[in-house]
Scaffold this motif. Structure first.
Motif: not given
Lengths: 113, 218
Positions: A84-86, A96, B177, B180-181, B183
């Protein structure tokens, strides 16, 4: 320990399929497991081995096909990530969206008839 | 010999979830499944919802914990119907268990069902309870990296509630943070920031839940 419920369901499905095909033994079970499921393969195999004792699936090998995290990157169009990554694993951009990687299914069984 | 199976694991759980969904739809009940780490404020949010719907009746609560009736006793004081599920060794509420509990309850007046899952960000995320909306709570004392560490629960939740925001001056927690993660995991997630202590943000959240309930059942 969340692998226990998964192991128990794999055994149920394997035994019912084996019964339908009048199999004497299930020798291996092929699974697709998404990275997002956070399944520990060793733990799953250990628990399955324990539950399968004394059944036709005793000793069956769990063969896990890992499904990567599916992503959509607005920047470069990358479509896969290892976890999992942003940020995009390729272009490091922020746009992303994670679209998949949570499969949990039995693909096939190897049986001795 | 190879047999092609191609079958979802946890299908029996999905079948029970579908049966719950049918039971709730037939009775026009809107159900929330509340997920978080232990101590993030699930029971407190339930109490706020009970206060909001006070006098309108029609709220039923199911509490899930590994052991004890502590949460059920806390909710019972509010005079609503509550049932405790003790899962013992299991790390989440099984839909099969919830289904049998719901079948024993008197839901004739119920309009809103609140299910508090076992405190844990991993297992409860994997299993649908047939809920209309899934709510994940994250308190600011837990750390802002949680959506990166436990993506599935954030990916599968409709609402993210950041709790204990009155403590933000005392902890290192980057709200942006987390947003953002969350979403990235789920672009449609609706994010709220609340403090049960000061009441900040609470009415926005309760309004949203009431709007979701009304959108389903009028």
């Amino acid at each position: 320990m969340h692998e226990l419920g998964v192991a128990s369901e794999i055994l149920d499905i394997a035994l019912s399929e084996a019964g339908r095909h009048a199999a004497k033994k299930v020798t291996s079970i092929r699974l697709r497991v998404g990275v997002l499921r956070a399944i520990e393969p060793e733990n799953l195999s250990f628990l399955f081995g324990h539950l399968a004792r004394g059944t036709p699936a005793e000793g069956a090998l769990l063969e896990i096909v890992e499904e990567p995290v599916r992503v959509e990157c607005e920047g470069c169009g990358a479509s896969e990530a290892r976890s999992f990554t942003i940020e995009c694993p390729r272009c490091k951009g922020p746009g992303v969206t994670v679209t998949g990687g949570d499969s949990l299914s039995i693909l096939s069984l190897e049986i001795d008839a | 010999m190879r047999i092609e199976v191609e079958r979802a694991i946890l299908q029996s759980a999905d079948e029970a979830a579908a049966a719950i969904r049918e039971l709730l739809s037939g009775r026009k009940i809107f159900a929330l499944n509340l997920l978080s780490s232990p101590g993030s404020g699930k029971t407190t949010l339930i109490e706020a919802l009970l206060a909001r719907f006070d006098g309108k009746g029609g709220v039923a609560v199911v509490e899930g914990d590994i052991e004890t009736e502590i949460d059920a006793e806390r909710i019972r004081k509010h005079g609503v119907q509550v049932r405790q599920i003790n899962t013992h060794s299991a790390c989440h509420i099984q839909p099969t268990r919830l289904l049998s509990v719901l079948r024993e309850m008197d839901l004739s007046e119920t309009r809103l069902l609140l299910v508090e899952n076992v405190g844990n960000l991993v297992c409860p995320a994997e299993v649908s309870l047939g809920e209309d909306a899934r709510v994940v709570l994250l308190s600011v004392t837990e750390g802002d990296e949680k959506p990166l560490k436990y993506p599935l629960v954030f990916k599968t939740s409709d609402l993210l509630v950041i709790t204990k925001t009155d403590l933000l001056p005392y902890v290192t927690f980057d709200v942006e943070r987390v947003r953002r993660a969350a979403r990235a995991a789920n672009p449609a997630v609706q994010i709220f920031e609340v403090s049960a202590t000061t009441g900040a943000g609470m009415s926005l959240l309760l309004d949203r839940i009431e709007a979701l309930r009304a959108a389903k059942n009028g």
